[in-house]
Design a protein around this motif. Structure first.
Motif, PDB file in Angstrom:
ATOM      1  N   VAL A 160      18.335  12.009 -15.333  1.00 57.85           N
ATOM      2  CA  VAL A 160      17.718  13.309 -15.089  1.00 57.85           C
ATOM      3  C   VAL A 160      18.100  14.261 -16.219  1.00 57.85           C
ATOM      4  CG1 VAL A 160      17.660  15.312 -13.553  1.00 57.85           C
ATOM      5  CG2 VAL A 160      17.727  12.995 -12.583  1.00 57.85           C
ATOM      6  N   PRO A 220      19.175   3.408 -10.974  1.00 53.77           N
ATOM      7  CA  PRO A 220      18.981   4.863 -11.038  1.00 53.77           C
ATOM      8  C   PRO A 220      18.234   5.311 -12.284  1.00 53.77           C
ATOM      9  CG  PRO A 220      21.242   4.324 -10.416  1.00 53.77           C
ATOM     10  CD  PRO A 220      20.597   3.042 -10.836  1.00 53.77           C
ATOM     11  N   VAL A 276      17.249  16.610  -5.706  1.00 50.51           N
ATOM     12  CA  VAL A 276      16.780  15.411  -6.398  1.00 50.51           C
ATOM     13  C   VAL A 276      16.170  14.473  -5.363  1.00 50.51           C
ATOM     14  CG1 VAL A 276      17.479  13.388  -7.728  1.00 50.51           C
ATOM     15  CG2 VAL A 276      18.503  15.597  -8.225  1.00 50.51           C
ATOM     16  N   LEU A 296      23.155  20.258  -9.705  1.00 51.58           N
ATOM     17  CA  LEU A 296      22.954  18.839  -9.397  1.00 51.58           C
ATOM     18  C   LEU A 296      24.272  18.085  -9.247  1.00 51.58           C
ATOM     19  CD1 LEU A 296      20.125  18.064 -11.985  1.00 51.58           C
ATOM     20  CD2 LEU A 296      19.851  18.747  -9.599  1.00 51.58           C
ATOM     21  N   CYS A 297      25.241  18.408 -10.089  1.00 50.05           N
ATOM     22  CA  CYS A 297      26.471  17.615 -10.172  1.00 50.05           C
ATOM     23  C   CYS A 297      27.701  18.514 -10.293  1.00 50.05           C
ATOM     24  CB  CYS A 297      26.426  16.687 -11.388  1.00 50.05           C
ATOM     25  SG  CYS A 297      25.210  15.378 -11.262  1.00 50.05           S
ATOM     26  N   ARG A 335      27.467  13.484  -7.845  1.00 54.55           N
ATOM     27  CA  ARG A 335      26.286  14.197  -7.353  1.00 54.55           C
ATOM     28  C   ARG A 335      26.676  15.159  -6.233  1.00 54.55           C
ATOM     29  NH1 ARG A 335      21.086  10.651  -5.512  1.00 54.55           N
ATOM     30  NH2 ARG A 335      19.771  12.279  -4.613  1.00 54.55           N
ATOM     31  N   ASN A 353      26.559   9.157  -7.756  1.00 53.11           N
ATOM     32  CA  ASN A 353      26.571   9.756  -9.088  1.00 53.11           C
ATOM     33  C   ASN A 353      25.146   9.982  -9.565  1.00 53.11           C
ATOM     34  OD1 ASN A 353      29.392   9.682  -9.317  1.00 53.11           O
ATOM     35  ND2 ASN A 353      29.357   7.615 -10.160  1.00 53.11           N
ATOM     36  N   LEU A 354      24.995  10.882 -10.524  1.00 55.97           N
ATOM     37  CA  LEU A 354      23.731  11.054 -11.229  1.00 55.97           C
ATOM     38  C   LEU A 354      24.002  10.952 -12.721  1.00 55.97           C
ATOM     39  CD1 LEU A 354      21.872  14.058  -9.516  1.00 55.97           C
ATOM     40  CD2 LEU A 354      21.143  11.668  -9.553  1.00 55.97           C
ATOM     41  N   ILE A 374      23.102  12.622 -15.912  1.00 54.21           N
ATOM     42  CA  ILE A 374      22.538  13.910 -16.318  1.00 54.21           C
ATOM     43  C   ILE A 374      22.603  14.054 -17.833  1.00 54.21           C
ATOM     44  CG2 ILE A 374      22.810  16.421 -16.146  1.00 54.21           C
ATOM     45  CD1 ILE A 374      21.889  15.248 -13.586  1.00 54.21           C
ATOM     46  N   ALA A 405      17.884   8.134  -7.559  1.00 57.04           N
ATOM     47  CA  ALA A 405      19.125   7.356  -7.664  1.00 57.04           C
ATOM     48  C   ALA A 405      19.518   6.895  -6.272  1.00 57.04           C
ATOM     49  CB  ALA A 405      20.233   8.195  -8.294  1.00 57.04           C
ATOM     50  N   ALA A 463      12.136  15.724 -11.062  1.00 53.18           N
ATOM     51  CA  ALA A 463      13.225  15.039 -10.362  1.00 53.18           C
ATOM     52  C   ALA A 463      13.208  15.267  -8.863  1.00 53.18           C
ATOM     53  CB  ALA A 463      14.567  15.492 -10.937  1.00 53.18           C
TER      54      ALA A 463
END
Length: 751
Positions: free
Chosen positions: A253, A250, A293, A264-265, A287, A303-304, A306, A298, A231
């Motif tokens: 991950v 996106p 990342v 990450l988040c 995120r 946002n991610l 996950i 993305a 990532a």
């Protein structure tokens, strides 16, 4: 003198493949009871007898202490005469009769198996296919019911003596665990190059070596193939994006554990519960600014998506790689996910540099599910692995079996028998042969798996949808056409166990209206049998038809007309701006639409966010991402009175254009636009409540995937005294349409 009691017990629900029989065996022996337990086509059948107090305790504990993966729908108890059973046994399954047994969804690797996976002294140490009755593959390997090994893709793997001993020991957690196996007798992992030649050495170590070097690896998972790169590796992520022809959408991950995911988040308790649930969906989360990342993972998204590992193979890969991994669907853009080795080698050969394969067949492909926590509730945006094929219970039973064929985009189908609605896993957009073939094969599999022969077939009104065409080719069943937005609201009603009527707010991209025009910004009076259009966004032309979906600047032109000709959106598209205005004015190849999605597209293009899209809904998604969530200003919307109210969406666009010309920051404008849409919805619902007396509002349609709009609209409606229904178990987008169609068809059949 001890009073003897004998009862026959039938347990229905998700009770096969989840350790229910060994649980019953252990419970009966603990209480000193005799009898037997077996699987049958309806669920689990138990004969139990002994002391009255023991039988009563058995019946209480049966539900109270049931295995964690089980979901009991109904327990039927019938008293009888003692049969003189000698001890308690587990009997062979009975495959006769109409199949009503449920199949469990695939479940993430349990803690017990993970401990064995990591234990060098265990015979399954680092074995990628470790599982037990509490975890592992279910739906994706099942060919039929009852859920026994011969009816799974494990049928070809004969158990070694050690596995067979566990399998036949009622005291072992692998008792009748159908996929049970070990390195001596189970599937084998292997690593291949892009040409299909097997590479030497440990497949896990070899795969990780390739990933660290920036290579793209196709990994065979539980429901299909993923394409993987580290990532944080920008070049690898950009290469994957280019080869997959996925310009902007996106990637998901996978993090090794919660601790890694928290780097990450932002993850609260609700998000953590979703991430660690047995379904292990992709969870959309905010995120962190310093998340390690790569930009290409993305782009432009705060946002991610996950997820955490849900197979032993994932755990092994993530542990050795020691960093998060991009895992995106193994397909070329718009194709279904690959799930067979030969197909993957052929279709992904131009994308992947290597293939991590195994020889356990995937019978049913299933993408990863996508969810989002939202104000104490869960929004399911894509329902697939981990959830399908477990049914939803409807409020009222269907009189006859129903097949609902869904819509065109985000396709699902739904089979309904009695109160059970079996919604398929996400299939995709029915725009190519491979996806249509997956759709048709899926219907056949579900019909066989659950022994359902549809007598009613429901479909969308759009004559050109491939799902509609397929419905019309089915012989021997009654056809029921269901208007697209009525199906959206019916889906929300069914999702909430509500019969209506309600004020249904159906905001989406497009749907075929009852008048032959393209609807999409609708306020309906709706229940499960009928609807009435009470209000809608004022129709505007779509210059160039479907081209206006791919090029949102055309919708900006349609809304602005000749106003504000000096705006950047007009200058950026100057070579075609006048022609598009002429198309719109003349009604040439410019169908009229009341679509809320196209309204969001227009403002996105106006603000310079997105003139052209590379995936469905992109302009609206990026507009939401761009909006300042702290903005409290708003734009008004005029409402024209009449038998059917008309909301003038052009007011919102013109107000945004005026602010833009005045130099107001675009995030502020985007925030005011969202607030203006919220105000328009709430104000219209207030007016309709006065006209109809209805106090319930159901929110559905793809536009309500917009978290900012959904939360603000829900809150404001509740403040205004409305009872608000929103989607929880099925998507608000077209992935929920099939449930709505099925609910409508069944309700009409009862009239």
């Amino acid at each position: 003198m001890t009073t003897l009691k004998h009862v026959d017990v039938h347990v229905e629900g998700i009770v096969q493949g989840v350790g229910f029989r060994p649980f019953v065996y252990g419970l009966a022996n603990r209480l000193g009871l005799a009898g037997r337990v077996r699987n049958d086509v309806n669920g689990v059948f138990i004969e139990v007898e002994g002391a009255l107090s023991g039988v009563e305790e058995f019946l209480t504990a049966l539900e109270r202490e049931a295995p964690s993966l089980s979901e009991i729908e109904r327990v039927t108890v019938v008293s009888g005469e003692p049969a003189g059973h000698d001890g308690f046994t587990i009997a062979a399954s009975d495959p006769s009769g109409l199949r009503r047994a449920l199949v469990s969804a695939d479940s993430a690797t349990c803690d017990d198996c993970l401990r064995e996976l990591a234990d060098p002294a265990d015979r399954r140490h680092r074995y990628p296919f470790i599982n037990c009755t509490n975890c592992g593959p279910r739906f994706t390997i099942v060919r039929g019911v009852p859920y026994d090994r011969p009816l799974t893709t494990m049928a070809g793997f004969g158990m070694c003596a050690a596995c067979a001993a566990e399998y036949h020991d009622p005291g072992d957690r692998r008792y009748h665990a159908q996929p049970t196996c070990c390195p001596a007798c189970g599937p084998r992992l292997r690593l291949h190059d892009a040409r299909g030649a097997e590479l030497c050495g440990d497949p896990i170590t070899g795969c990780v070596t390739l990933l660290r070097a920036g290579r793209v690896v196709a990994v065979k998972g539980l429901g299909g193939f993923h394409l993987a790169v580290p990532a944080a590796h920008e070049q690898a992520a950009a290469t994957l994006r280019g080869r997959k022809h996925r310009a902007d959408k996106p990637f998901a991950v996978m993090a090794a554990d919660l601790a890694q995911a928290r780097r990450l988040c932002a993850i609260d308790t609700a998000a953590a519960e979703l991430l660690t649930s047995r379904a292990r969906p992709i969870v959309l989360l905010p995120r962190l600014p310093d998340a390690p990342v790569a930009p290409s993972v993305a782009p432009g998204n705060r946002n991610l998506g996950i997820m955490l590992p849900y197979t032993p193979l994932h755990h092994l890969l993530l542990a050795e790689l020691a960093e998060p991994l991009v895992l995106t669907s193994g397909n070329v853009c718009d194709e279904p996910i690959a799930h067979e080795d030969a197909d993957a080698l052929a279709r992904l050969g131009g994308i992947a540099d290597a293939f991590l394969l195994h020889d356990r067949a995937i019978h049913v492909r299933a993408d990863d599910s996508v969810v989002r926590p939202a104000a104490g509730q869960v929004s399911v945006l894509r329902r697939a692995r981990g959830y399908a094929p477990e049914p939803l219970a409807l409020r009222s039973p269907a009189r006859r079996p129903v097949l609902a064929c869904g819509a065109e985009l985000k396709s699902t189908f739904c089979l309904l028998r009695g109160r059970r609605a079996f919604i398929s896993q996400h299939i995709g957009d029915l725009e190519n042969y491979e996806t249509l073939r997956s759709f048709v094969e899926g219907i056949d599999h579900y019909c066989g798996l659950f022994d359902i022969r549809p007598e009613i077939v429901a479909h969308d009104l759009h004559p050109d949808y491939l799902s509609t065409k397929h419905a019309r080719e089915i012989r021997g069943a009654d056809l029921v056409g269901v208007q697209h937005h009525h199906a959206h609201i019916a889906s929300c009603l069914a999702d909430n166990g509500d019969a209506g009527p309600v004020i249904g707010v159906a905001f989406d991209g497009l749907g075929y209206g009852a008048d032959g025009t393209l609807w999409g910004g609708e306020f309906l009076r709706a229940d499960l049998t009928s609807y009435e259009r009470l209000a809608h966004l004022a129709p505007v032309p779509m210059p160039g038809g479907s081209a206006a979906i791919r090029q949102p600047w055309r919708m900006a032109a349609a809304y602005l007309r000749d106003d504000h000709p000096g705006l950047d959106v007009a200058r950026r598209n100057a070579p075609h701006w006048a022609d598009v205005l002429a198309l719109a004015a003349g009604g040439i190849n410019s169908p009229m639409t009341s679509s809320a999605g196209r309204l969001f597209d227009a403002v996105s293009a106006l603000l310079g966010i997105r003139d052209k899209i590379t995936y469905e809904g992109q302009a609206a998604i990026e507009l939401e991402q761009h909006a300042d969530p702290a903005e409290t200003g708003t734009y008004p919307t005029a409402v024209r009175d009449g038998d059917v109210l008309t909301l003038d969406g052009s007011d919102l666009v013109r107000a945004a254009a005026a602010d833009l010309a005045a130099g107001v920051a675009t995030p502020v404008i985007a925030g005011r636009f969202h607030n203006g849409v919220t105000d328009a919805i709430v104000g219209t619902c207030r007016t309709l409540r006065e006209r109809t007396g209805l106090t319930g509002v159901a929110l559905s349609g793809g536009v309500f995937q917009n978290e900012l709009l959904l939360e603000r609209t829900t809150g404001r409606l509740r403040e205004a005294g409305f009872r608000v229904l929103r989607h929880v178990r099925v998507p608000p987008n077209d992935g929920g349409i099939s449930l709505g169609q099925a609910a409508v068809a069944a309700a009409r059949d009862l009239m």
